[in-house]
Design an enzyme around this catalytic site. Structure first.
Site, PDB file in Angstrom:
ATOM      1  N   SER A 227     -11.474   4.457  -2.802  1.00  0.00           N
ATOM      2  CA  SER A 227     -11.956   3.138  -2.416  1.00  0.00           C
ATOM      3  C   SER A 227     -12.950   2.624  -3.472  1.00  0.00           C
ATOM      4  O   SER A 227     -12.613   2.581  -4.653  1.00  0.00           O
ATOM      5  CB  SER A 227     -12.559   3.212  -1.015  1.00  0.00           C
ATOM      6  OG  SER A 227     -12.670   1.942  -0.445  1.00  0.00           O
ATOM      7  N   ASP A 453      -2.217  -0.399   2.690  1.00  0.00           N
ATOM      8  CA  ASP A 453      -3.682  -0.290   2.699  1.00  0.00           C
ATOM      9  C   ASP A 453      -4.315  -1.632   3.067  1.00  0.00           C
ATOM     10  O   ASP A 453      -4.094  -2.630   2.387  1.00  0.00           O
ATOM     11  CB  ASP A 453      -4.173   0.157   1.322  1.00  0.00           C
ATOM     12  CG  ASP A 453      -5.601   0.675   1.347  1.00  0.00           C
ATOM     13  OD1 ASP A 453      -6.451   0.023   1.990  1.00  0.00           O
ATOM     14  OD2 ASP A 453      -5.864   1.720   0.733  1.00  0.00           O
ATOM     15  N   HIS A 483      -5.916   3.400   4.829  1.00  0.00           N
ATOM     16  CA  HIS A 483      -6.755   3.249   3.642  1.00  0.00           C
ATOM     17  C   HIS A 483      -6.728   4.549   2.861  1.00  0.00           C
ATOM     18  O   HIS A 483      -7.338   5.550   3.250  1.00  0.00           O
ATOM     19  CB  HIS A 483      -8.176   2.913   4.089  1.00  0.00           C
ATOM     20  CG  HIS A 483      -9.102   2.569   2.973  1.00  0.00           C
ATOM     21  ND1 HIS A 483      -8.732   1.779   1.898  1.00  0.00           N
ATOM     22  CD2 HIS A 483     -10.407   2.896   2.754  1.00  0.00           C
ATOM     23  CE1 HIS A 483      -9.766   1.637   1.086  1.00  0.00           C
ATOM     24  NE2 HIS A 483     -10.787   2.307   1.579  1.00  0.00           N
TER      25      HIS A 483
END
Length: 514
Positions: A227, A453, A483
């Site tokens: 991320s 995602d 995610h």
């Protein structure tokens, strides 16, 4: 959800701990020592600090080995490396395999920005047991986060009120209140954290990473960024291309977007995840308890949120579930397909007038534990984003852009659009429109994108590959949900990532896993 940049790059760190059971600051001393030569004093890990989220000290690993913690000195201001220092909190699990086959340390950043790596790595450490056979697994609280000179803004009671506010104003009075609350929050950050606010940019954290590499005794940085961790890794590769070892970027932030473009892309991403959830629920053999068709599921959610705007329902006593908290909770559940069941249960409960599950999901997003204490994830997230991002958006600009955001997502568009004012009254100017991740001369970096995602849309992986430069980024696609890709347990993804990190085998560019 009042601060959507955090949604753009958050990682699931507390939800697994929260739902089942519904500060070391700046030093004033100057120093003449060579910080790269410092020796870390590894010892048993304490219980997490309040800023890290609280809770118990990490349990031993499956093989009985214990987690070890240490602190590393780093310059408060990298432009003045001999000036004041701060302490960066670290955690590690020593390599479990043959010492002669040990590669070095593998550093993790799990995202946020604002997430505590010291608490996240042990929470998910067994997921990386294969990598531990040849690496010490290491993570850290980046500067401004957890125990690493944490940014402090409002207290717990003030944060309860902050997260109860209406973050999608419908009229002039609501708009004025929302903007006043945002300004009050930002002023509290300046009052309580004035010294550290200018020093929490991603470029500062990247320089900390390189110091960490040296202190850990590695010639190259071996790195696993997830991320926001992909943005940090990209910035590191730009600053230190010749020091990049084996690196993996998973759940990739698009480095070419400004904050508005990122928020708009995330609106589309969360809408896609909601569409996929609704299709999944209604396609099962048994009846979907929250709707007859995918469209009916979404229509009922929209009605619930509209009703909550004027009439909240009981949440976790004494708080009520507002429209903002419910939307925030829905977004949190969409981060992982594993948590779609919580979304279904939470919606069922809310339709019956009980908002506890959706509020627990929202609390998880906001870093609130069951004792009513908040970690500093929101404060750190806003501070890092505002120090990084140059644009400052006005309320008038947001209202002009609302139709575009609403077209991207009827459910999430307004929230993500209004979140753009988070940095409007910030005390520190932003550094750039977007990060520079060009890294000519770097070793190959494996860039993993997930087609489903919600928080870091799939298109960002290709943009990262292009921005890193020719011969650096190697794209791998996972056709999945949630995610990130590695934590999906997909054998193809994990095989490719493990093969690169453990054996140096670079997958063929364009590899697809499903």
């Amino acid at each position: 959800m009042p601060n959507p940049p955090r949604l753009r790059a958050a990682a699931l760190t507390t939800i697994a701990l929260l739902l089942p059971s519904v500060l070391a600051g700046c030093g004033d001393d100057s120093q003449d020592e060579d910080l790269s030569a410092q020796e870390l004093n590894w010892k048993g890990c304490p219980a997490p600090s309040a800023a890290e989220g609280g809770g118990d000290a990490p349990s031993p690993l499956a093989d009985g080995d214990k987690w070890q913690c240490a602190t590393m000195k780093a310059p408060l201001d990298w432009a003045d490396p001999k000036g004041d220092t701060i302490k960066i909190a670290l955690i590690r699990a020593k390599a479990s395999g043959d010492e002669s086959k040990r590669i070095g340390s593998l550093l993790f950043n799990f995202g946020g920005p604002g997430g505590s790596g010291v608490t996240t790595l042990p929470a998910f450490g067994e997921d990386y047991a294969k990598l531990r056979t040849r690496y010490d697994l290491v993570s850290f609280d980046p500067r401004g986060v957890g125990r690493s000179a944490p940014v402090e803004c409002q207290n717990d009671l003030q944060l309860d009120a902050y997260f109860q506010q209406d973050a999608t104003p419908d009229d002039a009075a609501e708009r004025s209140t929302f903007l006043d609350n945002t300004k009050e929050f930002n002023e509290a950050c300046e009052t309580n954290s004035e010294k550290v606010l200018p020093r929490v940019r991603t470029t500062d954290a990247a320089r900390d990473l390189d110091l960490m590499r040296q202190v850990l005794g590695d010639a190259e940085l071996h790195y696993f960024g997830i991320s926001y961790g992909t943005e940090l890794g990209g910035v590191y590769a730009h600053l230190f291309p010749k020091k990049v070892g084996r690196a993996v970027f998973d759940a990739v932030v698009d480095p070419t977007q400004n904050p508005e473009q990122g928020s708009l892309g995330q609106a589309r991403g969360f809408q896609l995840a909601l569409d996929n959830y609704a299709e999944d629920c209604t396609s099962k053999t048994e009846d979907c308890p929250v709707g007859d068709t995918a469209q009916n599921v979404k229509d009922r959610i929209a009605k619930l949120l509209k009703d909550l705007d004027s009439k909240p329902i009981p949440g976790i006593y004494p708080r009520v579930l507002t429209q903002t908290a419910a939307t925030n909770g829905i977004a949190q559940a969409l981060y992982s397909q594993d948590f779609w069941e919580y979304l279904t249960e939470g919606l069922e409960q809310a339709y019956d007038g009980n908002g506890q599950i959706l509020m627990a999901l929202s609390d998880s997003m906001n870093g609130r534990n069951q004792d009513g204490e908040y970690s500093n994830i929101t404060a750190a997230n806003i501070a890092i984003n505002c120090a990084d991002d140059k644009p400052r958006y006005t309320a008038d600009h947001v209202e002009q852009k609302l139709p575009k955001f609403q077209a991207a997502s009827a459910l999430f568009g307004d929230f993500l659009a209004w979140g753009m004012v988070s940095c409007t009254d910030w005390a520190v100017p932003g550094a750039a429109d977007h990060p520079d991740v060009s890294a000519p001369g770097s070793a190959p970096i494996l860039v993993v994108g997930n087609t489903g995602d919600p928080a870091t849309p799939y298109e960002g992986a290709r943009k990262m590959v292009d921005a890193l430069g020719e011969g650096v980024g190697v794209e791998l696609t996972y056709k999945g949900q949630g995610h990130g890709a590695y934590d999906s347990k997909n054998k193809c993804v994990q095989g490719a990532v493990n093969g690169y990190l453990l054996d140096g085998k670079v997958p063929a560019a364009g590899t697809v896993c499903s």
